[in-house]
Design a protein around this motif. Structure first.
Motif, PDB file in Angstrom:
ATOM      1  N   ARG A  58       0.837  -1.200   0.000  1.00 12.96           N
ATOM      2  CA  ARG A  58       0.000   0.000   0.000  1.00 12.96           C
ATOM      3  C   ARG A  58       0.871   1.250   0.000  1.00 12.96           C
ATOM      4  O   ARG A  58       0.573   2.240  -0.677  1.00 12.96           O
ATOM      5  CB  ARG A  58      -0.895   0.011   1.237  1.00 12.96           C
ATOM      6  CG  ARG A  58      -1.800   1.244   1.315  1.00 12.96           C
ATOM      7  CD  ARG A  58      -2.162   1.620   2.731  1.00 12.96           C
ATOM      8  NE  ARG A  58      -1.013   2.097   3.490  1.00 12.96           N
ATOM      9  CZ  ARG A  58      -1.115   2.828   4.599  1.00 12.96           C
ATOM     10  NH1 ARG A  58      -2.307   3.131   5.081  1.00 12.96           N
ATOM     11  NH2 ARG A  58      -0.032   3.215   5.250  1.00 12.96           N
ATOM     12  N   ASP A  59       1.969   1.209   0.749  1.00 10.69           N
ATOM     13  CA  ASP A  59       2.842   2.376   0.827  1.00 10.69           C
ATOM     14  C   ASP A  59       3.473   2.698  -0.518  1.00 10.69           C
ATOM     15  O   ASP A  59       3.661   3.865  -0.867  1.00 10.69           O
ATOM     16  CB  ASP A  59       3.926   2.164   1.889  1.00 10.69           C
ATOM     17  CG  ASP A  59       3.377   2.291   3.306  1.00 10.69           C
ATOM     18  OD1 ASP A  59       2.143   2.465   3.454  1.00 10.69           O
ATOM     19  OD2 ASP A  59       4.169   2.214   4.260  1.00 10.69           O
ATOM     20  N   ASP A  60       3.809   1.672  -1.284  1.00 13.93           N
ATOM     21  CA  ASP A  60       4.365   1.915  -2.618  1.00 13.93           C
ATOM     22  C   ASP A  60       3.340   2.595  -3.518  1.00 13.93           C
ATOM     23  O   ASP A  60       3.678   3.499  -4.293  1.00 13.93           O
ATOM     24  CB  ASP A  60       4.819   0.597  -3.253  1.00 13.93           C
ATOM     25  CG  ASP A  60       6.034   0.014  -2.566  1.00 13.93           C
ATOM     26  OD1 ASP A  60       7.030   0.733  -2.412  1.00 13.93           O
ATOM     27  OD2 ASP A  60       5.983  -1.166  -2.174  1.00 13.93           O
ATOM     28  N   LEU A  61       2.099   2.167  -3.407  1.00 12.13           N
ATOM     29  CA  LEU A  61       1.044   2.789  -4.202  1.00 12.13           C
ATOM     30  C   LEU A  61       0.802   4.225  -3.740  1.00 12.13           C
ATOM     31  O   LEU A  61       0.672   5.141  -4.568  1.00 12.13           O
ATOM     32  CB  LEU A  61      -0.241   1.975  -4.094  1.00 12.13           C
ATOM     33  CG  LEU A  61      -1.465   2.506  -4.861  1.00 12.13           C
ATOM     34  CD1 LEU A  61      -1.143   2.746  -6.334  1.00 12.13           C
ATOM     35  CD2 LEU A  61      -2.633   1.536  -4.719  1.00 12.13           C
ATOM     36  N   LEU A  62       0.771   4.456  -2.427  1.00 11.58           N
ATOM     37  CA  LEU A  62       0.606   5.810  -1.907  1.00 11.58           C
ATOM     38  C   LEU A  62       1.729   6.724  -2.381  1.00 11.58           C
ATOM     39  O   LEU A  62       1.496   7.868  -2.775  1.00 11.58           O
ATOM     40  CB  LEU A  62       0.573   5.797  -0.379  1.00 11.58           C
ATOM     41  CG  LEU A  62      -0.779   5.572   0.289  1.00 11.58           C
ATOM     42  CD1 LEU A  62      -0.598   5.466   1.799  1.00 11.58           C
ATOM     43  CD2 LEU A  62      -1.746   6.710  -0.044  1.00 11.58           C
ATOM     44  N   THR A  63       2.941   6.211  -2.355  1.00 10.36           N
ATOM     45  CA  THR A  63       4.086   7.015  -2.802  1.00 10.36           C
ATOM     46  C   THR A  63       3.932   7.412  -4.262  1.00 10.36           C
ATOM     47  O   THR A  63       4.179   8.565  -4.635  1.00 10.36           O
ATOM     48  CB  THR A  63       5.397   6.242  -2.594  1.00 10.36           C
ATOM     49  OG1 THR A  63       5.591   6.029  -1.185  1.00 10.36           O
ATOM     50  CG2 THR A  63       6.589   7.007  -3.154  1.00 10.36           C
ATOM     51  N   ALA A  64       3.506   6.474  -5.101  1.00  9.82           N
ATOM     52  CA  ALA A  64       3.296   6.782  -6.517  1.00  9.82           C
ATOM     53  C   ALA A  64       2.218   7.854  -6.684  1.00  9.82           C
ATOM     54  O   ALA A  64       2.368   8.783  -7.506  1.00  9.82           O
ATOM     55  CB  ALA A  64       2.919   5.516  -7.279  1.00  9.82           C
ATOM     56  N   LEU A  65       1.147   7.761  -5.919  1.00  8.18           N
ATOM     57  CA  LEU A  65       0.075   8.755  -5.999  1.00  8.18           C
ATOM     58  C   LEU A  65       0.548  10.119  -5.511  1.00  8.18           C
ATOM     59  O   LEU A  65       0.184  11.163  -6.084  1.00  8.18           O
ATOM     60  CB  LEU A  65      -1.124   8.300  -5.172  1.00  8.18           C
ATOM     61  CG  LEU A  65      -1.822   7.009  -5.623  1.00  8.18           C
ATOM     62  CD1 LEU A  65      -2.910   6.636  -4.632  1.00  8.18           C
ATOM     63  CD2 LEU A  65      -2.400   7.164  -7.022  1.00  8.18           C
ATOM     64  N   ILE A  66       1.346  10.128  -4.466  1.00  4.50           N
ATOM     65  CA  ILE A  66       1.861  11.387  -3.913  1.00  4.50           C
ATOM     66  C   ILE A  66       2.792  12.065  -4.909  1.00  4.50           C
ATOM     67  O   ILE A  66       2.699  13.273  -5.146  1.00  4.50           O
ATOM     68  CB  ILE A  66       2.569  11.114  -2.570  1.00  4.50           C
ATOM     69  CG1 ILE A  66       1.516  10.805  -1.493  1.00  4.50           C
ATOM     70  CG2 ILE A  66       3.438  12.294  -2.154  1.00  4.50           C
ATOM     71  CD1 ILE A  66       2.098  10.254  -0.202  1.00  4.50           C
ATOM     72  N   ILE A  67       3.676  11.297  -5.511  1.00  7.79           N
ATOM     73  CA  ILE A  67       4.587  11.872  -6.507  1.00  7.79           C
ATOM     74  C   ILE A  67       3.801  12.418  -7.693  1.00  7.79           C
ATOM     75  O   ILE A  67       4.074  13.525  -8.189  1.00  7.79           O
ATOM     76  CB  ILE A  67       5.623  10.828  -6.955  1.00  7.79           C
ATOM     77  CG1 ILE A  67       6.595  10.527  -5.806  1.00  7.79           C
ATOM     78  CG2 ILE A  67       6.386  11.312  -8.188  1.00  7.79           C
ATOM     79  CD1 ILE A  67       7.556   9.392  -6.097  1.00  7.79           C
ATOM     80  N   ASP A  68       2.800  11.670  -8.146  1.00  2.90           N
ATOM     81  CA  ASP A  68       1.969  12.143  -9.253  1.00  2.90           C
ATOM     82  C   ASP A  68       1.269  13.460  -8.896  1.00  2.90           C
ATOM     83  O   ASP A  68       1.176  14.377  -9.725  1.00  2.90           O
ATOM     84  CB  ASP A  68       0.921  11.100  -9.620  1.00  2.90           C
ATOM     85  CG  ASP A  68       1.483   9.949 -10.442  1.00  2.90           C
ATOM     86  OD1 ASP A  68       2.670  10.000 -10.811  1.00  2.90           O
ATOM     87  OD2 ASP A  68       0.722   8.996 -10.702  1.00  2.90           O
ATOM     88  N   ALA A  69       0.764  13.549  -7.659  1.00  3.43           N
ATOM     89  CA  ALA A  69       0.055  14.758  -7.244  1.00  3.43           C
ATOM     90  C   ALA A  69       1.002  15.949  -7.183  1.00  3.43           C
ATOM     91  O   ALA A  69       0.685  17.040  -7.690  1.00  3.43           O
ATOM     92  CB  ALA A  69      -0.613  14.540  -5.889  1.00  3.43           C
ATOM     93  N   TYR A  70       2.155  15.761  -6.573  1.00  2.00           N
ATOM     94  CA  TYR A  70       3.131  16.853  -6.504  1.00  2.00           C
ATOM     95  C   TYR A  70       3.570  17.287  -7.903  1.00  2.00           C
ATOM     96  O   TYR A  70       3.721  18.481  -8.178  1.00  2.00           O
ATOM     97  CB  TYR A  70       4.357  16.423  -5.705  1.00  2.00           C
ATOM     98  CG  TYR A  70       4.229  16.565  -4.213  1.00  2.00           C
ATOM     99  CD1 TYR A  70       3.854  17.767  -3.623  1.00  2.00           C
ATOM    100  CD2 TYR A  70       4.536  15.499  -3.362  1.00  2.00           C
ATOM    101  CE1 TYR A  70       3.762  17.904  -2.242  1.00  2.00           C
ATOM    102  CE2 TYR A  70       4.452  15.618  -1.980  1.00  2.00           C
ATOM    103  CZ  TYR A  70       4.068  16.826  -1.430  1.00  2.00           C
ATOM    104  OH  TYR A  70       3.982  16.959  -0.068  1.00  2.00           O
ATOM    105  N   ASP A  71       3.791  16.311  -8.787  1.00  2.00           N
ATOM    106  CA  ASP A  71       4.215  16.648 -10.151  1.00  2.00           C
ATOM    107  C   ASP A  71       3.114  17.396 -10.896  1.00  2.00           C
ATOM    108  O   ASP A  71       3.391  18.342 -11.652  1.00  2.00           O
ATOM    109  CB  ASP A  71       4.603  15.387 -10.913  1.00  2.00           C
ATOM    110  CG  ASP A  71       6.052  14.981 -10.681  1.00  2.00           C
ATOM    111  OD1 ASP A  71       6.893  15.869 -10.400  1.00  2.00           O
ATOM    112  OD2 ASP A  71       6.349  13.779 -10.782  1.00  2.00           O
ATOM    113  N   SER A  72       1.875  16.989 -10.702  1.00  2.00           N
ATOM    114  CA  SER A  72       0.759  17.668 -11.361  1.00  2.00           C
ATOM    115  C   SER A  72       0.635  19.106 -10.864  1.00  2.00           C
ATOM    116  O   SER A  72       0.439  20.043 -11.655  1.00  2.00           O
ATOM    117  CB  SER A  72      -0.536  16.897 -11.115  1.00  2.00           C
ATOM    118  OG  SER A  72      -1.637  17.520 -11.727  1.00  2.00           O
ATOM    119  N   LEU A  73       0.757  19.298  -9.555  1.00  2.00           N
ATOM    120  CA  LEU A  73       0.732  20.640  -8.978  1.00  2.00           C
ATOM    121  C   LEU A  73       1.896  21.475  -9.503  1.00  2.00           C
ATOM    122  O   LEU A  73       1.721  22.631  -9.907  1.00  2.00           O
ATOM    123  CB  LEU A  73       0.791  20.540  -7.453  1.00  2.00           C
ATOM    124  CG  LEU A  73       1.022  21.829  -6.666  1.00  2.00           C
ATOM    125  CD1 LEU A  73      -0.064  22.846  -6.965  1.00  2.00           C
ATOM    126  CD2 LEU A  73       1.100  21.530  -5.174  1.00  2.00           C
ATOM    127  N   GLY A  74       3.086  20.892  -9.508  1.00  2.00           N
ATOM    128  CA  GLY A  74       4.252  21.607  -9.999  1.00  2.00           C
ATOM    129  C   GLY A  74       4.119  22.001 -11.456  1.00  2.00           C
ATOM    130  O   GLY A  74       4.452  23.128 -11.848  1.00  2.00           O
TER     131      GLY A  74
END
Length: 245
Positions: A58-74
């Motif tokens: 689950r943590d690996d999936l959360l990390t992928a989602l978090i990186i995607d969100a930060y990249d989208s915001l950036g």
């Protein structure tokens, strides 16, 4: 790469994207704390063991989602900034901040994932740092451009904060005065405080014209980090290309 290997690679990318999309749907419905790999697999018609080949936990999936969100915001902030790249630093600053707010309003659940309550039992790894830094680095770059050209008005720095300010400057922007970096860190925190207050309901029955209010607040943040033009020359700290101190 052979045709078969290329097809497998594309299929893997497509499946990983489908997994993340379903996970985002579950985040919106249940919140990050209830994200379940088994539930994601079930909704996609996959067996759990197959999903684990893409995201082992689950943590690996959360990390992928978090990186995607930060990249989208950036990407949202950087794209908006690029469209006004030739304007004054203060305008560029406000445009970047407004783009960050707009992204948050359009992606509330992804914003909550990165700036909401921590997910119990999850600690974000260092791999999230580059994506998480994009907006902050953009704002630092805007101030750096001003410092190296027209200059910035150095904020006041209490004596008891000098050591910490020097440490932050060494870590974040060694080419900028410590007092400017300290103001930048405060502005960065206040930017997301403003967005969070609006998104999570704290402005209810307090601020009605929220876009106008936010633009004003973002402009005040720019003022706080020294983007105040025009101003008396003696109040301006210039970078290496300037004639000031």
């Amino acid at each position: 790469m052979s045709t078969a290997r290329g097809a497998r690679a594309r299929a893997r990318i497509e499946v990983a994207a489908a997994i993340k999309e379903e996970a985002r749907r579950q985040l919106a419905a249940e919140g990050a704390a209830k994200l379940s790999l088994r539930a994601v697999a079930r909704e996609l018609g996959m067996v759990s063991s197959a999903l684990y080949r893409y995201f082992p936990s689950r943590d690996d999936l959360l990390t992928a989602l978090i990186i995607d969100a930060y990249d989208s915001l950036g990407e949202a902030a950087e794209s908006a900034h690029a469209r006004v790249a030739g304007t004054a630093p203060r305008e560029r600053w406000t445009v970047a901040c407004v783009a960050a707010r707009r992204w948050a309003l359009e992606h509330p659940h992804e914003y909550a994932l990165i700036y909401g309550s921590p997910v119990p039992g999850y600690t974000a790894p260092d791999t999230t740092v580059p994506a998480a830094s994009r907006v902050g680095l953009l704002l630092i770059g805007i101030v750096r451009d001003a410092y190296q050209s027209k200059g910035v008005a150095r904020p006041r720095l209490p004596a008891d904060l000098k050591t910490e300010a020097q440490r932050m400057a060494a870590d974040l922007a060694p080419d900028l005065p410590p007092e400017v970096v300290t103001a930048l860190v405060a502005a960065w925190a206040q930017l997301y405080g403003l967005i969070s207050f609006e998104l999570f309901g704290q402005f209810h029955r307090v601020v009605e014209d929220r876009e106008t209010f936010f633009r004003h607040a973002a402009d005040q943040l720019a003022h706080g980090v020294g983007l105040v033009f025009p101003q008396p020359a003696e109040a301006v700290a210039k970078g290496p290309s300037g004639s000031g101190s």
